[in-house]
Write a protein that holds these residues in place. Structure first.
Motif, mmCIF file in Angstrom:
data_model
loop_
_atom_site.group_PDB
_atom_site.id
_atom_site.type_symbol
_atom_site.label_atom_id
_atom_site.label_comp_id
_atom_site.label_asym_id
_atom_site.label_seq_id
_atom_site.Cartn_x
_atom_site.Cartn_y
_atom_site.Cartn_z
ATOM 1 N N LEU A 9 1.069 -1.236 0.109
ATOM 2 C CA LEU A 9 0.191 0.479 -0.048
ATOM 3 C C LEU A 9 0.724 0.933 -0.035
ATOM 4 O O LEU A 9 1.648 1.155 0.519
ATOM 5 C CB LEU A 9 -0.459 0.390 0.839
ATOM 6 N N SER A 10 0.461 2.148 -0.283
ATOM 7 C CA SER A 10 0.820 3.545 -0.077
ATOM 8 C C SER A 10 0.007 4.593 -0.533
ATOM 9 O O SER A 10 -0.881 4.374 -0.948
ATOM 10 C CB SER A 10 2.078 3.892 -1.899
ATOM 11 N N PRO A 11 0.504 5.863 -0.029
ATOM 12 C CA PRO A 11 -0.469 6.878 -0.347
ATOM 13 C C PRO A 11 -1.344 7.195 -1.433
ATOM 14 O O PRO A 11 -0.048 7.205 -2.655
ATOM 15 C CB PRO A 11 0.124 8.159 0.017
ATOM 16 N N SER A 21 5.477 3.536 4.790
ATOM 17 C CA SER A 21 6.119 3.927 3.088
ATOM 18 C C SER A 21 6.783 5.282 2.834
ATOM 19 O O SER A 21 6.888 6.066 1.982
ATOM 20 C CB SER A 21 5.254 3.611 1.802
ATOM 21 N N ASP A 22 5.075 6.241 2.840
ATOM 22 C CA ASP A 22 5.206 7.068 3.146
ATOM 23 C C ASP A 22 6.882 8.243 3.984
ATOM 24 O O ASP A 22 7.101 8.994 3.240
ATOM 25 C CB ASP A 22 3.775 8.233 3.633
ATOM 26 N N GLU A 27 11.604 10.531 4.600
ATOM 27 C CA GLU A 27 12.976 10.773 5.603
ATOM 28 C C GLU A 27 13.897 10.464 5.534
ATOM 29 O O GLU A 27 15.362 10.530 5.905
ATOM 30 C CB GLU A 27 12.075 9.549 7.103
ATOM 31 N N LEU A 28 13.972 8.728 5.112
ATOM 32 C CA LEU A 28 15.464 8.517 3.943
ATOM 33 C C LEU A 28 16.138 9.056 3.171
ATOM 34 O O LEU A 28 17.309 9.272 3.444
ATOM 35 C CB LEU A 28 15.023 6.993 3.516
ATOM 36 N N PRO A 29 16.054 10.501 2.506
ATOM 37 C CA PRO A 29 16.832 11.010 1.680
ATOM 38 C C PRO A 29 17.541 12.193 2.223
ATOM 39 O O PRO A 29 17.951 12.145 1.979
ATOM 40 C CB PRO A 29 15.531 11.640 0.570
ATOM 41 N N ILE A 33 20.076 8.407 1.690
ATOM 42 C CA ILE A 33 19.530 7.515 1.053
ATOM 43 C C ILE A 33 18.838 7.335 -0.176
ATOM 44 O O ILE A 33 17.907 8.195 0.476
ATOM 45 C CB ILE A 33 19.240 6.675 1.982
ATOM 46 N N GLU A 34 19.115 7.029 -1.273
ATOM 47 C CA GLU A 34 18.189 7.608 -2.176
ATOM 48 C C GLU A 34 16.859 6.419 -1.727
ATOM 49 O O GLU A 34 16.995 5.233 -2.244
ATOM 50 C CB GLU A 34 18.976 7.295 -3.641
ATOM 51 N N VAL A 35 15.648 7.021 -2.600
ATOM 52 C CA VAL A 35 14.121 5.457 -1.873
ATOM 53 C C VAL A 35 14.158 5.306 -2.975
ATOM 54 O O VAL A 35 13.601 6.983 -4.337
ATOM 55 C CB VAL A 35 13.583 6.133 -1.280
#
Length: 171
Positions: A9-11, A21-22, A27-29, A33-35
């Motif tokens: 699922l994703s927004p 996932s949102d 946050e990871l970038p 970190i490239e997502v």
């Protein structure tokens, strides 16, 4: 670091994987970190089986140049993500927020046991309906093949350990 995330699922969907996932995409970038996110929601209108095949091909296409594959559920997106990680020789991480075989057994196969009773039954070689055995085999195979399994609690970590998943694979 480049991370391919497979999510059920994703927004704008609601639910844990969509929220998670949102958060990962936001946050990871910030950590460098490239997502790259591939959501099953984009193929779920297709017939079962075909949707998983199309999802696999999407993951395969997006995995090029990524360093790691991260699945946000243990089976529906976890299995295609594991195959892609293996094909590209990339580390594979899976998030298992619950116990898939037991949940599916309760919802779709008439299982009435508690989770503790179910795990005890597995360790005692109790016979379960074929669908429950299939779901359990998929879930445990994925857990044993993953480089890392993320569980939300010590309780789930203990259950996986009882079923033979190496302790070093569980965080």
């Amino acid at each position: 670091m480049k991370l391919l995330v497979a999510t059920p699922l994703s927004p704008p969907d609601s639910g844990g994987p969509a929220v998670y996932s949102d958060m990962i995409q936001r946050e990871l970038p910030k950590q460098g970190i490239e997502v790259r996110l591939v959501s099953f929601r984009d193929v779920r209108q297709l017939p079962k089986g075909l949707s998983h095949l199309v999802f696999f091909w999407r993951l395969l296409r997006h995995a090029w140049g990524m360093d790691m594959v991260y699945a946000l559920d243990p089976v529906s997106v976890g299995l295609p993500a594991r195959w892609v990680a293996r094909l590209y020789s990339k580390p594979f991480i899976a998030r298992t927020p619950g116990f898939y075989a037991w949940e599916q057994g309760r919802q779709r196969a008439g299982l009435t046991e508690t989770l503790d009773q179910f795990v005890e039954g597995i360790t005692q070689k109790r016979r379960y309906p074929w669908r429950v055995r299939k779901w359990l085999a998929l879930q445990l195979t994925l857990a044993r093949q993953a480089d890392l399994i993320i569980v939300p609690s010590q309780y789930l970590k203990d259950l996986y350990e009882k079923l033979g998943v190496p302790t070093g694979h569980l965080k």
